[in-house]
Design a protein around this motif. Structure first.
Motif, short mmCIF file in Angstrom:
data_model
loop_
_atom_site.label_atom_id
_atom_site.label_comp_id
_atom_site.label_asym_id
_atom_site.label_seq_id
_atom_site.Cartn_x
_atom_site.Cartn_y
_atom_site.Cartn_z
N UNK A 104 -27.08 8.43 -23.25
CA UNK A 104 -27.96 8.85 -22.17
C UNK A 104 -29.12 7.88 -22.04
N UNK A 105 -30.35 8.39 -22.11
CA UNK A 105 -31.53 7.54 -22.02
C UNK A 105 -31.94 6.97 -23.38
N UNK A 106 -31.26 7.40 -24.44
CA UNK A 106 -31.69 7.04 -25.79
C UNK A 106 -30.92 5.82 -26.30
N UNK A 107 -31.66 4.90 -26.89
CA UNK A 107 -31.12 3.63 -27.38
C UNK A 107 -31.44 3.48 -28.87
N UNK A 108 -30.43 3.08 -29.65
CA UNK A 108 -30.62 2.82 -31.08
C UNK A 108 -30.12 1.42 -31.40
N UNK A 109 -30.94 0.66 -32.10
CA UNK A 109 -30.57 -0.69 -32.53
C UNK A 109 -30.75 -0.75 -34.05
N UNK A 110 -29.68 -1.07 -34.77
CA UNK A 110 -29.71 -1.06 -36.23
C UNK A 110 -29.52 -2.45 -36.81
N UNK A 111 -30.33 -2.76 -37.80
CA UNK A 111 -30.14 -3.95 -38.63
C UNK A 111 -29.97 -3.46 -40.06
N UNK A 112 -28.72 -3.13 -40.42
CA UNK A 112 -28.47 -2.58 -41.75
C UNK A 112 -28.82 -3.57 -42.85
N UNK A 113 -28.70 -4.86 -42.55
CA UNK A 113 -29.00 -5.88 -43.55
C UNK A 113 -30.46 -5.83 -43.98
N UNK A 114 -31.36 -5.52 -43.05
CA UNK A 114 -32.78 -5.46 -43.37
C UNK A 114 -33.29 -4.04 -43.56
N UNK A 115 -32.44 -3.05 -43.26
CA UNK A 115 -32.87 -1.66 -43.37
C UNK A 115 -33.82 -1.25 -42.26
N UNK A 116 -33.80 -1.98 -41.14
CA UNK A 116 -34.72 -1.70 -40.03
C UNK A 116 -33.94 -1.22 -38.81
N UNK A 117 -34.54 -0.25 -38.10
CA UNK A 117 -33.93 0.27 -36.88
C UNK A 117 -34.98 0.43 -35.80
N UNK A 118 -34.51 0.41 -34.56
CA UNK A 118 -35.36 0.75 -33.42
C UNK A 118 -34.70 1.89 -32.67
N UNK A 119 -35.47 2.94 -32.41
CA UNK A 119 -34.98 4.08 -31.64
C UNK A 119 -35.92 4.29 -30.46
N UNK A 120 -35.37 4.32 -29.25
CA UNK A 120 -36.24 4.46 -28.09
C UNK A 120 -35.58 5.17 -26.93
N UNK A 121 -36.40 5.47 -25.93
CA UNK A 121 -35.94 6.14 -24.72
C UNK A 121 -36.29 5.28 -23.52
N UNK A 122 -35.28 4.92 -22.74
CA UNK A 122 -35.48 4.06 -21.58
C UNK A 122 -35.76 4.89 -20.34
N UNK A 123 -36.85 4.55 -19.65
CA UNK A 123 -37.21 5.28 -18.44
C UNK A 123 -38.21 4.47 -17.62
#
Length: 236
Positions: A194-213
């Motif tokens: 839907x409007x929700x976006x998840x970007x994962x970097x498992x190698x660094x243990x970092x993620x971005x979670x956001x809502x596009x609008x």
């Protein structure tokens, strides 16, 4: 006949070692002034580690389901490396080396960046190896370059994310954070729901979670205990 018996006995020992090693293992690593919870899943299968596959979760370091490599099970000893996460340029990947002790537990040493710390694990159930991350396609409106920024420990950081669809492989992302130096994060998973976006970097243990609008992505950068709000705006 004697040779056949020896081969049969050796095969039985290897089979028993495999049975003992396979499973979910939970415990702790004792690093100075801190105790890290560790969850390791080991399973026999069609992985690239001699028939073994596995994953590791260390919540305190922001790792969840990071893949394992170089898994070796020999009689009473087990060794494996974390495939990418926590790797050091000088010493290579983080490694675990252990042996079975009383009660069917595992005890050994965790080595990372030239440092060593003892750990102990206990089998708690069947393996739950994390499947390889898989990206989905993203909406056309989200493709492109997005920029934003935040402040951490008194220093400003600039964030740039470039998103692009790659057909059957799903979407890819270039994720760059610039502070005192430029960090290009290896991204292995991009998912839109839907409007929700998840970007994962498992190698660094970092993620971005956001809502596009409305031309913005309002989200949070997550790494270990850190939760950093950031708003991204389209640049093209």
């Amino acid at each position: 006949m004697r040779i056949a018996f020896i081969l049969l006995f050796a095969s039985a020992l290897l089979s028993r070692a495999d049975e003992n090693a396979a499973g979910r293992w939970e415990g702790t690593v004792q690093i100075p002034s801190r105790e890290l919870v560790v969850i390791v899943d080991l399973a026999t299968g069609s992985g690239d580690s001699g028939g073994w596959q596995g994953s590791i979760t260390i919540p305190g370091l922001g790792l969840k389901g990071a893949p394992l490599s170089d898994i070796a099970v020999k009689a009473g000893d087990i060794a494996f490396s974390i495939k990418n996460a926590l790797a050091d340029q000088g010493t290579g990947p983080a490694k675990f080396e252990a042996h079975f002790v009383a009660g069917g537990k595992l005890a050994g040493n965790f080595e990372q960046a030239g440092n060593s710390a003892p750990f102990a694990l206990e089998k708690t159930g069947p393996p739950e190896v994390e499947p390889p991350p898989h990206s989905t396609a993203i909406a056309k409106e989200i493709e492109g370059e997005w920029k934003g920024g935040y402040e951490l420990f008194g220093y400003p950081r600039k964030v740039t994310i470039k998103l692009q669809n790659r057909g059957a492989e799903g979407a890819s992302a270039e994720f760059v954070i610039v502070g005192r130096k430029e960090n290009k994060l290896p991204v292995d998973r991009v998912v839109q729901e839907g409007e929700f976006l998840t970007i994962d970097s498992h190698e660094t243990g970092l993620s971005f979670e956001g809502r596009a609008s409305k031309g913005e992505i309002q989200g949070t950068i997550l790494q270990g205990p850190l939760e950093i709000p950031v708003t991204l705006r389209r640049t093209n």
